[in-house]
Write a protein that holds these residues in place. Structure first.
Motif, mmCIF file in Angstrom:
data_model
loop_
_atom_site.group_PDB
_atom_site.id
_atom_site.type_symbol
_atom_site.label_atom_id
_atom_site.label_comp_id
_atom_site.label_asym_id
_atom_site.label_seq_id
_atom_site.Cartn_x
_atom_site.Cartn_y
_atom_site.Cartn_z
ATOM 1 N N ALA A 176 11.154 1.683 -0.797
ATOM 2 C CA ALA A 176 10.107 1.626 -1.520
ATOM 3 C C ALA A 176 9.522 2.469 -2.435
ATOM 4 O O ALA A 176 10.034 3.896 -2.321
ATOM 5 C CB ALA A 176 9.459 2.050 0.291
ATOM 6 N N VAL A 177 8.800 2.525 -3.647
ATOM 7 C CA VAL A 177 8.361 4.020 -4.200
ATOM 8 C C VAL A 177 6.700 4.392 -3.895
ATOM 9 O O VAL A 177 5.737 3.336 -4.489
ATOM 10 C CB VAL A 177 8.577 3.869 -5.576
ATOM 11 N N ALA A 178 6.537 5.722 -3.437
ATOM 12 C CA ALA A 178 5.690 6.496 -4.120
ATOM 13 C C ALA A 178 5.144 6.445 -5.330
ATOM 14 O O ALA A 178 6.211 7.160 -5.811
ATOM 15 C CB ALA A 178 6.102 7.466 -2.581
ATOM 16 N N VAL A 238 -2.847 -4.403 0.934
ATOM 17 C CA VAL A 238 -1.347 -5.048 -0.099
ATOM 18 C C VAL A 238 -1.865 -4.076 -0.985
ATOM 19 O O VAL A 238 -3.257 -3.821 -1.631
ATOM 20 C CB VAL A 238 -1.644 -6.494 -0.355
ATOM 21 N N ARG A 239 -0.587 -3.570 -1.593
ATOM 22 C CA ARG A 239 -1.370 -2.630 -3.164
ATOM 23 C C ARG A 239 -0.639 -2.964 -4.040
ATOM 24 O O ARG A 239 1.152 -2.971 -3.508
ATOM 25 C CB ARG A 239 -1.140 -0.906 -2.980
ATOM 26 N N VAL A 240 -1.217 -3.111 -5.403
ATOM 27 C CA VAL A 240 -0.658 -3.839 -6.397
ATOM 28 C C VAL A 240 -0.704 -2.677 -7.469
ATOM 29 O O VAL A 240 -2.053 -2.627 -7.751
ATOM 30 C CB VAL A 240 -0.654 -5.447 -6.604
ATOM 31 N N LEU A 253 9.869 5.978 -13.449
ATOM 32 C CA LEU A 253 10.002 5.011 -11.837
ATOM 33 C C LEU A 253 11.339 3.818 -13.028
ATOM 34 O O LEU A 253 11.608 2.688 -12.226
ATOM 35 C CB LEU A 253 8.806 4.339 -11.791
ATOM 36 N N GLY A 254 11.455 3.984 -14.402
ATOM 37 C CA GLY A 254 12.496 2.943 -14.846
ATOM 38 C C GLY A 254 11.873 1.643 -15.547
ATOM 39 O O GLY A 254 12.418 0.803 -15.105
#
Length: 195
Positions: free
Chosen positions: A46-48, A65-67, A194-195
């Protein structure tokens, strides 16, 4: 590959010609690729994401849910993904946030080349629309840009601004402000990290 080839004789298959070949069709290959992508996503850590001063979303911070979609508003794939994601919150408690990653070196200098020369203008236009017209102004302009990718220009936006509920002069002035340029650059920098 060598092991797979060496395993064939050990299995002692019956001799058959090419008429017996049954390669997977396009639908099966697409399903397999989608499953692989989803599995890769599930295994990824997971990425913050750093927060934004103004996330253009009306959903609660506590949404289950977060998109977050990083993209260029002028890129066809981004627009397609955006349409799908925007439709999803209507079916359940998702929080959707779009982040700018213009494929334009003028505001995203980490790119090897510019693919959409007006990508930075489109991002600044959406952000400025939010600052001028609030969340409604942001999303009306965001959608207008993704639906008018081929004809997007600052002049086309200026002409359409009244139909979007925005003052054309105020919108263009805000687009050219340092604060809007900073927000777009911060999103692009986050996307790059983040790439």
């Amino acid at each position: 590959l060598r092991r797979a080839v060496e395993a064939v004789p050990a299995a002692k298959p019956l001799p058959r010609g090419p008429e017996e070949d049954r390669p997977p069709g396009a639908a099966e290959r697409n399903r397999q690729e989608a499953e692989r992508i989803i599995e890769d996503w599930r295994r990824a850590p997971a990425v913050a994401l750093p927060g934004r001063e103004q996330p253009w979303t009306s959903a609660s911070e506590d949404a289950p849910v977060r998109v977050t979609l990083f993209g260029d508003l002028l890129e066809r794939g981004t627009a397609a993904a955006d349409r799908v994601i925007r439709a999803a919150p209507a079916r359940g408690g998702a929080r959707y946030e779009f982040r700018y990653f213009p494929l334009d070196q003028s505001c995203n200098p980490t790119l090897p080349r510019t693919t959409f020369p007006l990508g930075c203008s489109a991002a600044r236009a959406a952000e400025a629309a939010g600052e001028v017209g609030g969340i409604e102004g942001y999303w009306r302009t965001h959608v207008w840009i993704t639906e008018h990718q081929q004809e997007f220009s600052v002049e086309a936006l200026r002409t359409s601004a009244p139909s979007l509920g925005l003052d054309p002069a105020e919108l263009v002035a805000k687009m050219n402000s340092p604060e809007v340029a900073r927000i777009v650059a911060e999103d692009a920098g986050t996307g790059h990290r983040l790439g």
